[in-house]
Scaffold this motif. Structure first.
Motif, PDB file in Angstrom:
ATOM      1  N   LYS A   1     -11.196  18.473  -0.671  1.00  0.00           N
ATOM      2  CA  LYS A   1     -10.111  19.359  -0.670  1.00  0.00           C
ATOM      3  C   LYS A   1      -8.787  18.480  -0.580  1.00  0.00           C
ATOM      4  O   LYS A   1      -7.734  18.693  -1.476  1.00  0.00           O
ATOM      5  N   ARG A   2      -8.759  17.332   0.090  1.00  0.00           N
ATOM      6  CA  ARG A   2      -7.706  16.610   0.005  1.00  0.00           C
ATOM      7  C   ARG A   2      -7.542  15.961  -1.053  1.00  0.00           C
ATOM      8  O   ARG A   2      -6.321  15.495  -1.782  1.00  0.00           O
ATOM      9  N   LEU A   3      -8.782  15.501  -1.898  1.00  0.00           N
ATOM     10  CA  LEU A   3      -8.726  14.737  -3.010  1.00  0.00           C
ATOM     11  C   LEU A   3      -8.015  15.629  -4.159  1.00  0.00           C
ATOM     12  O   LEU A   3      -7.247  15.198  -4.941  1.00  0.00           O
ATOM     13  N   SER A   4      -8.529  16.827  -4.114  1.00  0.00           N
ATOM     14  CA  SER A   4      -8.130  17.831  -5.195  1.00  0.00           C
ATOM     15  C   SER A   4      -6.496  18.136  -4.995  1.00  0.00           C
ATOM     16  O   SER A   4      -5.860  17.944  -6.290  1.00  0.00           O
ATOM     17  N   GLU A   5      -6.052  18.115  -3.790  1.00  0.00           N
ATOM     18  CA  GLU A   5      -4.636  18.249  -3.606  1.00  0.00           C
ATOM     19  C   GLU A   5      -3.849  16.801  -4.030  1.00  0.00           C
ATOM     20  O   GLU A   5      -2.664  16.966  -4.602  1.00  0.00           O
ATOM     21  N   ARG A   6      -4.174  15.820  -3.714  1.00  0.00           N
ATOM     22  CA  ARG A   6      -3.643  14.443  -4.227  1.00  0.00           C
ATOM     23  C   ARG A   6      -3.639  14.240  -5.604  1.00  0.00           C
ATOM     24  O   ARG A   6      -2.550  13.950  -6.192  1.00  0.00           O
ATOM     25  N   VAL A   7      -4.712  14.665  -6.505  1.00  0.00           N
ATOM     26  CA  VAL A   7      -4.742  14.373  -7.660  1.00  0.00           C
ATOM     27  C   VAL A   7      -4.456  15.700  -8.555  1.00  0.00           C
ATOM     28  O   VAL A   7      -4.138  15.614  -9.862  1.00  0.00           O
ATOM     29  N   ASN A   8      -3.776  16.675  -7.901  1.00  0.00           N
ATOM     30  CA  ASN A   8      -3.507  18.049  -8.438  1.00  0.00           C
ATOM     31  C   ASN A   8      -4.700  18.358  -9.312  1.00  0.00           C
ATOM     32  O   ASN A   8      -4.188  18.933 -10.597  1.00  0.00           O
ATOM     33  N   LYS A   9      -5.777  18.674  -9.033  1.00  0.00           N
ATOM     34  CA  LYS A   9      -6.848  19.208  -9.748  1.00  0.00           C
ATOM     35  C   LYS A   9      -7.625  20.376  -8.998  1.00  0.00           C
ATOM     36  O   LYS A   9      -8.610  19.874  -8.265  1.00  0.00           O
ATOM     37  N   PRO A  10      -6.980  21.433  -8.878  1.00  0.00           N
ATOM     38  CA  PRO A  10      -7.572  22.596  -7.879  1.00  0.00           C
ATOM     39  C   PRO A  10      -9.019  22.707  -7.943  1.00  0.00           C
ATOM     40  O   PRO A  10      -9.589  23.070  -6.920  1.00  0.00           O
ATOM     41  N   HIS A  11      -9.634  22.578  -9.125  1.00  0.00           N
ATOM     42  CA  HIS A  11     -11.122  22.892  -9.101  1.00  0.00           C
ATOM     43  C   HIS A  11     -11.902  21.788  -8.245  1.00  0.00           C
ATOM     44  O   HIS A  11     -13.268  22.307  -7.969  1.00  0.00           O
ATOM     45  N   LEU A  12     -11.524  20.774  -7.839  1.00  0.00           N
ATOM     46  CA  LEU A  12     -12.341  20.046  -7.045  1.00  0.00           C
ATOM     47  C   LEU A  12     -12.438  20.380  -5.796  1.00  0.00           C
ATOM     48  O   LEU A  12     -13.472  19.990  -5.183  1.00  0.00           O
TER      49      LEU A  12
ATOM     50  N   VAL B   1       0.663  -1.088  -0.139  1.00  0.00           N
ATOM     51  CA  VAL B   1       0.001   0.116  -0.118  1.00  0.00           C
ATOM     52  C   VAL B   1       0.914   1.395  -0.106  1.00  0.00           C
ATOM     53  O   VAL B   1       2.070   1.277   0.239  1.00  0.00           O
ATOM     54  N   SER B   2       0.264   2.214  -0.331  1.00  0.00           N
ATOM     55  CA  SER B   2       0.694   3.772  -0.087  1.00  0.00           C
ATOM     56  C   SER B   2      -0.005   4.543   0.630  1.00  0.00           C
ATOM     57  O   SER B   2      -1.238   4.569   0.048  1.00  0.00           O
ATOM     58  N   SER B   3       0.222   5.061   1.627  1.00  0.00           N
ATOM     59  CA  SER B   3      -0.470   5.872   2.385  1.00  0.00           C
ATOM     60  C   SER B   3      -0.863   7.286   1.787  1.00  0.00           C
ATOM     61  O   SER B   3      -1.749   8.059   2.099  1.00  0.00           O
ATOM     62  N   TRP B   4       0.078   7.690   0.735  1.00  0.00           N
ATOM     63  CA  TRP B   4      -0.283   8.969   0.164  1.00  0.00           C
ATOM     64  C   TRP B   4      -1.455   8.483  -0.992  1.00  0.00           C
ATOM     65  O   TRP B   4      -2.227   9.470  -0.870  1.00  0.00           O
TER      66      TRP B   4
ATOM     67  N   PHE C   1     -19.464   9.016   1.299  1.00  0.00           N
ATOM     68  CA  PHE C   1     -18.992   9.023  -0.191  1.00  0.00           C
ATOM     69  C   PHE C   1     -17.920  10.207  -0.483  1.00  0.00           C
ATOM     70  O   PHE C   1     -17.492  10.155  -1.683  1.00  0.00           O
ATOM     71  N   GLY C   2     -17.054  10.882   0.559  1.00  0.00           N
ATOM     72  CA  GLY C   2     -16.319  11.701   0.627  1.00  0.00           C
ATOM     73  C   GLY C   2     -16.657  12.926  -0.342  1.00  0.00           C
ATOM     74  O   GLY C   2     -15.926  13.611  -0.991  1.00  0.00           O
TER      75      GLY C   2
END
Length: 377
Positions: free
Chosen positions: A292-303, A194-197, A284-285
């Motif tokens: 916000k966390r998802l946006s930062e992880r996948v590098n898609k600020p609009h999320l 696994v990757s915790s990131w 469902f997140g």
């Protein structure tokens, strides 16, 4: 009405009970279990193995988030430390001290960390599984509890090997083979890379699937509610779970409608709807922090600019109007002995079920859109 009666009979049959009263009792137990059953997960291993980061990942947090478990290059956990899930207080992840440290020697480790408290153990290592890990697994096995091996920081290993010209598939195969060789003395245990990131990669989804299949039935829904939505497969499992619980909630609504008390059915139904939609929203997140966390992880600020709370508020408002309209009919029916009470139960069951399932469909579709936008289809 015949179609509605058929629906409620189908729900009774699905419950495995013979009567509406028995089915309602079972539904009440399922709803109580769904929202309140405790789940205590122990995350352990040697110091520096990435335990705290994995605890944070399971809670849907980053290491620098408020309330995250502290992480560092040295051992940061000196006592068994509980971390509640941000939206589910009945779920606790325990960050245990590293095994083999001066205060927590391997031979007395389980006693010192209060072994009986936990539902299962995740034994984490970031390099290789050592003698202490194997000793711990053997002791857990003796006491008839479940453990799983988690090889952490896989993303770092893949990137490191890539710089040497070794591809991802070969790296993962080599790591898995090494882990199996290290652990062969305890049979063929499940090993998860696994990757915790980034929990959308490697074996995180597989780990959740195994946990779900091996936990007692009353713990499975609790597990599935809290794990982060990192893949479409996990989202769809959550959707099916909420579809099942919607029938139990609707049965409870039908039982309350029988009582000829003005406003009681409506009040109960709105409480059910509010709890149901709020649970879905977080599971469902779709809450702001998760986006916000998802946006930062996948590098898609609009999320991070997506706002789903107005949708939940709209669903509750629409539900209020629909349930309010049916509540009058339920009350009038409940005034009529026997047949009238049965009619009230059917009206309430059908209306509540439809409201819950339509709201679930709307929230699920939004969650699917978020995953598509994030590139996690």
């Amino acid at each position: 009405m015949e179609s509605q009666s058929s629906d409620i009979n189908e729900a009774i049959q699905a419950s495995g009970e013979a009567t509406l009263e028995q089915a309602t009792k079972k539904a009440k137990e399922e709803i109580n279990s769904f929202f309140n059953v405790r789940l205590d997960i122990a995350v352990t291993g040697e110091s520096g193995s990435g335990k705290s980061s994995f605890v944070n990942a399971l809670r849907g947090l980053k290491d620098n988030d408020e309330d995250a478990a502290p992480t560092g290059v040295t051992e940061t956990t000196t006592e068994p430390t509980p971390y509640q899930h941000p939206t589910m207080p009945n779920v606790t992840l325990w960050d245990l001290p590293g095994i083999g440290t001066p205060k927590f020697k391997a031979k007395t480790y389980l006693k010192n960390v209060t072994f009986d408290r936990y539902d299962f153990f995740l034994i984490v290592s970031s390099v290789r599984f050592r003698e202490n890990d194997i000793m711990l697994a053997k002791e857990i096995k003796k006491k008839k509890k479940v453990f799983y091996f988690v090889r952490s920081k896989i993303d770092h290993d893949v990137q490191s090997e890539k710089r040497k010209g070794i591809d991802k598939k070969e790296t993962l195969s080599k790591i898995r083979t090494n882990c199996e060789e290290e652990l062969k003395r305890i049979g063929n245990p499940n090993i998860f890379l696994v990757s915790s990131w980034d929990t959308s990669k490697f074996d995180f989804e597989k780990l959740i699937g195994i946990l779900e299949s091996e936990l007692p039935q009353n713990k499975r829904n609790t597990l599935l509610q809290f794990v982060p939505v990192c893949t479409v497969a996990i989202l769809e499992k959550k959707v099916r779970m909420f579809q099942k619980i919607a029938w139990a909630a609707a049965l409870l609504s039908g039982a309350v409608a029988v009582a000829p008390v003005p406003g009681l059915s409506f009040s109960c139904d709105m409480s059910i709807v509010g709890s149901f939609f709020t649970s879905i929203y977080h599971s469902f997140g779709l809450d702001d922090k998760s986006l916000k966390r998802l946006s930062e992880r996948v590098n898609k600020p609009h999320l991070k600019s997506l706002k789903m709370s107005p949708l939940v508020e709209k669903l509750i408002k629409i539900s209020s109007l629909r349930l309010g309209a049916s509540a009058l009919g339920e009350f009038l029916c409940s005034l009529v002995p026997a047949a009238g009470s049965a009619a009230a139960a059917v009206i309430s069951f059908t209306t509540t079920r439809n409201v819950l399932l339509k709201g679930l469909d709307a929230l699920a579709e939004e969650a699917r859109k978020v995953l598509r936008e994030a590139g996690l289809e």
